[in-house]
Enzyme design. Structure first.
Site, PDB file in Angstrom:
ATOM      1  N   PRO A 276       0.902  -1.396   0.025  1.00  0.00           N
ATOM      2  CA  PRO A 276       0.115  -0.118   0.045  1.00  0.00           C
ATOM      3  C   PRO A 276       0.901   1.318   0.201  1.00  0.00           C
ATOM      4  O   PRO A 276       1.895   1.138   0.645  1.00  0.00           O
ATOM      5  CB  PRO A 276      -0.814  -0.367   1.168  1.00  0.00           C
ATOM      6  CG  PRO A 276       0.125  -0.843   2.250  1.00  0.00           C
ATOM      7  CD  PRO A 276       0.917  -1.616   1.412  1.00  0.00           C
ATOM      8  N   GLY A 277       0.478   2.464  -0.865  1.00  0.00           N
ATOM      9  CA  GLY A 277       0.963   3.518  -0.572  1.00  0.00           C
ATOM     10  C   GLY A 277      -0.121   4.376   0.020  1.00  0.00           C
ATOM     11  O   GLY A 277      -0.083   5.005   1.076  1.00  0.00           O
ATOM     12  N   CYS A 348       0.825  32.023 -11.137  1.00  0.00           N
ATOM     13  CA  CYS A 348       0.648  32.729 -12.347  1.00  0.00           C
ATOM     14  C   CYS A 348       0.345  31.699 -13.410  1.00  0.00           C
ATOM     15  O   CYS A 348       0.980  31.363 -14.360  1.00  0.00           O
ATOM     16  CB  CYS A 348       1.889  33.542 -12.860  1.00  0.00           C
ATOM     17  SG  CYS A 348       1.416  34.676 -14.292  1.00  0.00           S
TER      18      CYS A 348
END
Length: 429
Positions: A276-277, A348
């Site tokens: 798992p992450g 931006c």
């Protein structure tokens, strides 16, 4: 599956600590992680023989140290991640305490020069994602045991960009090349003792279960030399109201049944890993930002934050949804009315919008009426948050804070301007 209902438009604390206090002490934007939530998610997976954390989701060494102390081993996808794991206290195969299963596994589709050198130096186990890796490793380190990461021919995920299976995915060895790779490994003096499959991130139980059948067929093709199978990752977490949590018990039973059939066929135990992450860290993480402007553009009201996609890229990359909450100050409290708001950052760049869908379509969100200077919290941001951040617009990296046992610990200081230009130089000066 069970329906989750825990999202609120207002938030006063994170892991028992007042959000405003955290913001005042550490500034904004800041990532805050709840250590207890990570431990809770680790405990969910204890049925599996090994929990191997995909550290690319959240690789601060304090997080790695936390999961290590709770019995979780680690996956590394780069030379830098190998070095992070070692810095966090993980043992290498060259260490006397390395043990089995390997504490660090290098998983990738290529070796760059530095990663190959570290694998050789430390005797690391490798999960090969391409046939070329087998040849390259065999030339410098024959005698290794290796795992093959297979692309089963199908994939699934919450976004096409997180789909890691099928013909359009660069990941893994194509399933029809398995025999060719077994022969190459034998020529190079490498023993294939493990198989790994991962079809995508944020996928569902139905698609995850299909991997079991593909794994069983491939494992039988490899034969009795196989000692470990890895279910990969991809376990989803609830990002919004109404999302369902995965049934871990049902998922384990599917994999355990597959493992037991292989054990019967091979006549020896087969070790079952899960990788798992996001499942371990996503829900633990919060990005705390300050509202710096409130403006109208036609029919839209904008909350503009001091955090942008340089801090959290998932919305602009995948159209990912993150629940948001306002930290109220002064009057109003729980009685604040909701209204439609577009939430954006300071960059931006027109795409610097947190409330967008995949494809860049801007959407509004129902949030409480707020004031300039109040804080907004972006939730479930512990996975693929800070690790994907950048210095775009010469913005410094955010601070990271770990809340553990009621105490807030600074685990990464905010970048300074000196940090930003530390590697740059002007010719002749």
């Amino acid at each position: 599956m069970s329906v989750v209902s825990r999202f609120s438009p207002l938030r006063h604390e994170i892991a028992g600590i007042d959000v405003a206090r955290l913001a005042e002490e550490f500034g904004t934007p800041t990532y805050v992680y709840d250590a207890a939530k990570i431990v809770e998610r680790i405990e969910d997976l204890r049925q599996f023989d090994t929990v191997r954390f995909a550290q690319k989701a959240c690789s601060n060494i304090a997080i790695l140290d936390l999961v290590r102390r709770h019995g979780v081993v680690v996956d590394a996808v780069s030379a830098g991640e190998i070095q992070r794991a070692i810095a966090a206290g993980y043992a290498t195969a060259a260490d006397a305490t390395g043990g089995s299963p390997p504490q660090i596994v290098y998983t990738a589709d290529i070796f760059d020069a530095e990663a190959l050198e570290l694998v050789k130096k430390y005797g690391l186990h490798v999960n090969c994602g391409s046939p070329d890796m087998i040849d390259q490793l065999g030339l410098v380190a024959p005698g290794h045991e290796i795992t093959l990461r297979l692309n089963p021919g199908f994939g699934h995920g919450h976004s096409q960009k997180t789909n890691t299976g099928g013909e359009q995915s660069k990941h893994g060895i194509w399933h029809a090349q398995l025999d060719e790779c077994l022969q190459a490994a034998e020529r190079r003096g490498l023993a294939v003792t493990g198989l790994h499959m991962h079809i995508g991130s944020g996928t569902d139980l139905e698609h995850l279960s299909q991997v079991c059948d593909a794994m069983e067929q491939a494992a039988l093709q490899v034969g009795r030399r196989l000692t470990t199978i890895s279910a990969g990752g991809g376990l989803p977490i609830p990002y919004r109201e109404g999302d369902q949590t995965v049934d871990i018990d049902a998922y384990f039973k599917l994999w355990d049944a597959t493992r037991k059939r292989l054990e019967a066929a091979f006549g020896h135990p087969v070790h079952l890993e899960i990788e798992p992450g996001r499942y371990l860290v996503a829900e633990s993480g919060f990005l705390v930002a300050q509202i710096r402007a409130i403006k109208r553009s036609g029919a839209n009201t904008f909350y503009l934050l001091d955090a942008g996609f340089n801090n959290l890229a998932r919305p602009i990359l995948y159209g990912a949804y993150h629940h948001m909450s306002i930290v109220p100050s002064g009057e109003g409290g729980p009685m604040r009315p909701l209204h439609e708001v577009v939430v954006g950052g300071p960059l931006c760049e027109s795409g610097d919008i947190f409330t967008q869908e995949e494809g860049g379509f801007v959407r509004s969100r129902m949030l409480p009426v707020a004031e300039i200077g109040e804080y907004l919290v972006i939730e479930c941001a512990g996975a693929y948050g800070f690790v994907m951040s950048s210095n775009y617009n010469s913005k410094p990296m955010a601070a990271e804070v770990l809340v553990q046992d009621g105490q807030a610990h600074l685990i990464r200081r905010r970048q300074s301007f000196e940090d930003l230009i530390s590697g740059e130089s002007i010719p002749g000066r």
